[in-house]
Motif scaffolding. Structure first.
Motif, mmCIF file in Angstrom:
data_model
loop_
_atom_site.group_PDB
_atom_site.id
_atom_site.type_symbol
_atom_site.label_atom_id
_atom_site.label_comp_id
_atom_site.label_asym_id
_atom_site.label_seq_id
_atom_site.Cartn_x
_atom_site.Cartn_y
_atom_site.Cartn_z
ATOM 1 N N GLU A 1 0.811 -1.222 0.000
ATOM 2 C CA GLU A 1 0.000 0.000 0.000
ATOM 3 C C GLU A 1 0.845 1.273 0.000
ATOM 4 O O GLU A 1 0.320 2.367 -0.233
ATOM 5 C CB GLU A 1 -0.975 -0.023 1.181
ATOM 6 C CG GLU A 1 -1.964 -1.179 1.060
ATOM 7 C CD GLU A 1 -3.078 -1.146 2.076
ATOM 8 O OE1 GLU A 1 -3.312 -0.079 2.671
ATOM 9 O OE2 GLU A 1 -3.712 -2.193 2.272
ATOM 10 N N GLU A 2 2.144 1.147 0.271
ATOM 11 C CA GLU A 2 3.035 2.304 0.218
ATOM 12 C C GLU A 2 3.815 2.362 -1.091
ATOM 13 O O GLU A 2 4.758 3.150 -1.221
ATOM 14 C CB GLU A 2 4.006 2.269 1.403
ATOM 15 C CG GLU A 2 3.294 2.424 2.750
ATOM 16 C CD GLU A 2 4.253 2.496 3.917
ATOM 17 O OE1 GLU A 2 5.462 2.219 3.723
ATOM 18 O OE2 GLU A 2 3.802 2.844 5.027
ATOM 19 N N LEU A 3 3.420 1.561 -2.074
ATOM 20 C CA LEU A 3 4.120 1.527 -3.349
ATOM 21 C C LEU A 3 4.238 2.940 -3.925
ATOM 22 O O LEU A 3 3.255 3.669 -3.995
ATOM 23 C CB LEU A 3 3.368 0.625 -4.325
ATOM 24 C CG LEU A 3 4.144 0.226 -5.570
ATOM 25 C CD1 LEU A 3 5.065 -0.954 -5.252
ATOM 26 C CD2 LEU A 3 3.200 -0.124 -6.713
ATOM 27 N N ALA A 4 5.455 3.292 -4.351
ATOM 28 C CA ALA A 4 5.720 4.634 -4.882
ATOM 29 C C ALA A 4 6.468 4.510 -6.208
ATOM 30 O O ALA A 4 7.661 4.812 -6.289
ATOM 31 C CB ALA A 4 6.512 5.462 -3.885
ATOM 32 N N GLN B 1 7.169 4.978 -17.762
ATOM 33 C CA GLN B 1 8.150 3.903 -17.630
ATOM 34 C C GLN B 1 7.594 2.752 -16.790
ATOM 35 O O GLN B 1 7.827 1.574 -17.110
ATOM 36 C CB GLN B 1 9.438 4.455 -17.020
ATOM 37 C CG GLN B 1 10.195 5.394 -17.951
ATOM 38 C CD GLN B 1 11.401 6.038 -17.285
ATOM 39 O OE1 GLN B 1 11.583 5.959 -16.063
ATOM 40 N NE2 GLN B 1 12.236 6.700 -18.078
ATOM 41 N N PHE B 2 6.867 3.088 -15.736
ATOM 42 C CA PHE B 2 6.239 2.061 -14.902
ATOM 43 C C PHE B 2 5.222 1.276 -15.718
ATOM 44 O O PHE B 2 5.200 0.034 -15.677
ATOM 45 C CB PHE B 2 5.569 2.713 -13.695
ATOM 46 C CG PHE B 2 4.780 1.777 -12.833
ATOM 47 C CD1 PHE B 2 5.413 0.837 -12.039
ATOM 48 C CD2 PHE B 2 3.390 1.835 -12.800
ATOM 49 C CE1 PHE B 2 4.694 -0.039 -11.234
ATOM 50 C CE2 PHE B 2 2.657 0.974 -12.004
ATOM 51 C CZ PHE B 2 3.311 0.026 -11.218
ATOM 52 N N ARG B 3 4.387 1.973 -16.467
ATOM 53 C CA ARG B 3 3.378 1.304 -17.302
ATOM 54 C C ARG B 3 4.033 0.325 -18.269
ATOM 55 O O ARG B 3 3.641 -0.840 -18.364
ATOM 56 C CB ARG B 3 2.583 2.345 -18.083
ATOM 57 C CG ARG B 3 1.527 1.765 -19.021
ATOM 58 C CD ARG B 3 1.097 2.785 -20.062
ATOM 59 N NE ARG B 3 2.201 3.142 -20.946
ATOM 60 C CZ ARG B 3 2.195 4.192 -21.769
ATOM 61 N NH1 ARG B 3 1.140 5.004 -21.812
ATOM 62 N NH2 ARG B 3 3.232 4.435 -22.558
ATOM 63 N N ASP B 4 5.055 0.777 -18.968
ATOM 64 C CA ASP B 4 5.668 -0.056 -19.994
ATOM 65 C C ASP B 4 6.351 -1.283 -19.379
ATOM 66 O O ASP B 4 6.289 -2.385 -19.948
ATOM 67 C CB ASP B 4 6.664 0.775 -20.809
ATOM 68 C CG ASP B 4 5.983 1.877 -21.627
ATOM 69 O OD1 ASP B 4 4.744 1.823 -21.765
ATOM 70 O OD2 ASP B 4 6.687 2.778 -22.110
ATOM 71 N N ALA B 5 6.974 -1.108 -18.220
ATOM 72 C CA ALA B 5 7.615 -2.246 -17.557
ATOM 73 C C ALA B 5 6.569 -3.253 -17.094
ATOM 74 O O ALA B 5 6.765 -4.478 -17.213
ATOM 75 C CB ALA B 5 8.450 -1.759 -16.372
ATOM 76 N N CYS B 6 5.447 -2.773 -16.568
ATOM 77 C CA CYS B 6 4.376 -3.661 -16.110
ATOM 78 C C CYS B 6 3.750 -4.413 -17.273
ATOM 79 O O CYS B 6 3.439 -5.611 -17.160
ATOM 80 C CB CYS B 6 3.311 -2.868 -15.369
ATOM 81 S SG CYS B 6 3.816 -2.256 -13.758
ATOM 82 N N VAL B 7 3.562 -3.747 -18.382
ATOM 83 C CA VAL B 7 2.982 -4.389 -19.561
ATOM 84 C C VAL B 7 3.864 -5.542 -20.030
ATOM 85 O O VAL B 7 3.379 -6.638 -20.348
ATOM 86 C CB VAL B 7 2.777 -3.354 -20.689
ATOM 87 C CG1 VAL B 7 2.464 -4.037 -22.012
ATOM 88 C CG2 VAL B 7 1.664 -2.379 -20.324
ATOM 89 N N VAL C 1 9.411 -0.278 -8.119
ATOM 90 C CA VAL C 1 9.054 -0.867 -9.414
ATOM 91 C C VAL C 1 9.437 -2.343 -9.437
ATOM 92 O O VAL C 1 8.682 -3.191 -9.937
ATOM 93 C CB VAL C 1 9.723 -0.089 -10.562
ATOM 94 C CG1 VAL C 1 9.523 -0.819 -11.892
ATOM 95 C CG2 VAL C 1 9.161 1.326 -10.651
ATOM 96 N N ASP C 2 10.592 -2.656 -8.876
ATOM 97 C CA ASP C 2 11.013 -4.057 -8.803
ATOM 98 C C ASP C 2 10.005 -4.895 -8.018
ATOM 99 O O ASP C 2 9.686 -6.024 -8.413
ATOM 100 C CB ASP C 2 12.399 -4.148 -8.166
ATOM 101 C CG ASP C 2 12.876 -5.590 -8.037
ATOM 102 O OD1 ASP C 2 13.092 -6.234 -9.071
ATOM 103 O OD2 ASP C 2 13.017 -6.071 -6.891
ATOM 104 N N CYS C 3 9.500 -4.364 -6.911
ATOM 105 C CA CYS C 3 8.478 -5.082 -6.136
ATOM 106 C C CYS C 3 7.243 -5.348 -6.990
ATOM 107 O O CYS C 3 6.679 -6.454 -6.956
ATOM 108 C CB CYS C 3 8.094 -4.286 -4.900
ATOM 109 S SG CYS C 3 9.353 -4.275 -3.608
ATOM 110 N N ALA C 4 6.802 -4.345 -7.740
ATOM 111 C CA ALA C 4 5.629 -4.518 -8.590
ATOM 112 C C ALA C 4 5.883 -5.566 -9.665
ATOM 113 O O ALA C 4 5.033 -6.436 -9.922
ATOM 114 C CB ALA C 4 5.244 -3.185 -9.225
ATOM 115 N N LEU C 5 7.048 -5.528 -10.284
ATOM 116 C CA LEU C 5 7.350 -6.472 -11.360
ATOM 117 C C LEU C 5 7.491 -7.896 -10.835
ATOM 118 O O LEU C 5 7.064 -8.858 -11.487
ATOM 119 C CB LEU C 5 8.624 -6.037 -12.089
ATOM 120 C CG LEU C 5 8.561 -4.667 -12.783
ATOM 121 C CD1 LEU C 5 9.866 -4.383 -13.508
ATOM 122 C CD2 LEU C 5 7.373 -4.586 -13.742
#
Length: 259
Positions: free
Chosen positions: A65-68, A132-138, A81-85
């Motif tokens: 919930e603290e993702l930034a 950049q976050f969007r493209d990495a997640c995609v 971003v690494d955590c999300a990926l």
């Protein structure tokens, strides 16, 4: 329409949450990666796949919930971003269809005459980091995972601009938290109406005044209407209450509505 439950603090481990989910006749457990028992260091694809097979359920993930992901410091941003990926990759490996996240407002400064949000005042950097976050997640999702942005206390205009950028790719969708929407006086209703076709996930609970996450029937909301909205959109629903008793009460009332 699939219904699920959040991981509850009363559950001593993930397996007990899976057992409760199956016992209540629900279809999935949403693991909140902020919780020590559910964080990425504690999860493996082998373990989650074994639990899926044993209990006949599946999982969704709620990112920390603290993702930034738009933090200005490159090393801080890279860690988030690494955590999300990692979470998206684990979702792909475990048949987890949805990864949910809050989109942060970020740091703000309260001046005598106004509040300044750094993401708004440094708009170009903020949007570049969003892109950049969007493209990495995609790339990580590989068209097998939906990444859904949840409303909290109302999207500010600069947040809406960023979420619009995320929604440019169909991997991204929206989570509607109906209690948050209620306590924020429906400030996001026009935005969700505009993007009704992107509703993929719902956090459902009752609310009264400024209090949400109440069991169904414990507040003033027309939650059956919201569940019908999820049904029409083909969205899955997390019954997002905080205790086993509230979850059991909500499931019982849900069954009585034939939803």
């Amino acid at each position: 329409m699939d219904f699920g439950m959040p991981f509850l603090l009363e559950c001593p481990d993930i397996e007990s949450a899976c057992a409760l989910c199956a016992r209540l006749g629900l279809q999935f457990v949403e693991l909140n990666l902020s919780f020590p028992l559910c964080n990425l260091d504690a999860l493996t694809a082998q373990r989650l796949n074994a639990l899926r097979a044993q209990y006949g359920i599946y999982f969704t993930f709620h990112l920390d919930e603290e993702l930034a992901p738009c933090a200005f410091d490159s090393r801080v941003r890279a860690a988030y971003v690494d955590c999300a990926l990692r979470a998206i990759t684990l979702a792909r490996e475990t048949g987890t269809p949805t990864v949910n996240l809050h989109w942060p407002r970020g740091v703000y400064v309260t001046l005598p005459e106004r509040v300044v949000y750094l993401f708004e005042s440094c708009r170009e950097d903020y949007l570049q980091n969003t892109r950049q976050f969007r493209d990495a997640c995609v790339q990580a999702a590989d068209d097998r995972v939906n990444i859904c942005v949840e409303n909290t206390s109302g999207f500010l205009p600069f947040q809406q601009e960023a979420v619009d950028m995320l929604l440019e790719n169909p991997v991204f969708g929206l989570t509607l938290d109906i209690g948050h929407d209620y306590t924020a006086h429906f400030i996001d209703a026009p935005y969700y109406a505009l993007h009704a076709d992107r509703l993929r996930h719902m956090h459902a609970h009752d609310a009264k005044g400024s209090h949400c996450h109440l069991p169904f029937g414990g507040g003033d909301m027309d939650w059956p209407a919201q569940l019908r909205r999820a049904q029409q959109a083909g969205a899955r629903v997390v019954i997002e209450v905080k205790t086993v008793a509230a979850l059991s009460q909500s499931v019982a009332l849900l069954r009585s509505t034939a939803l």
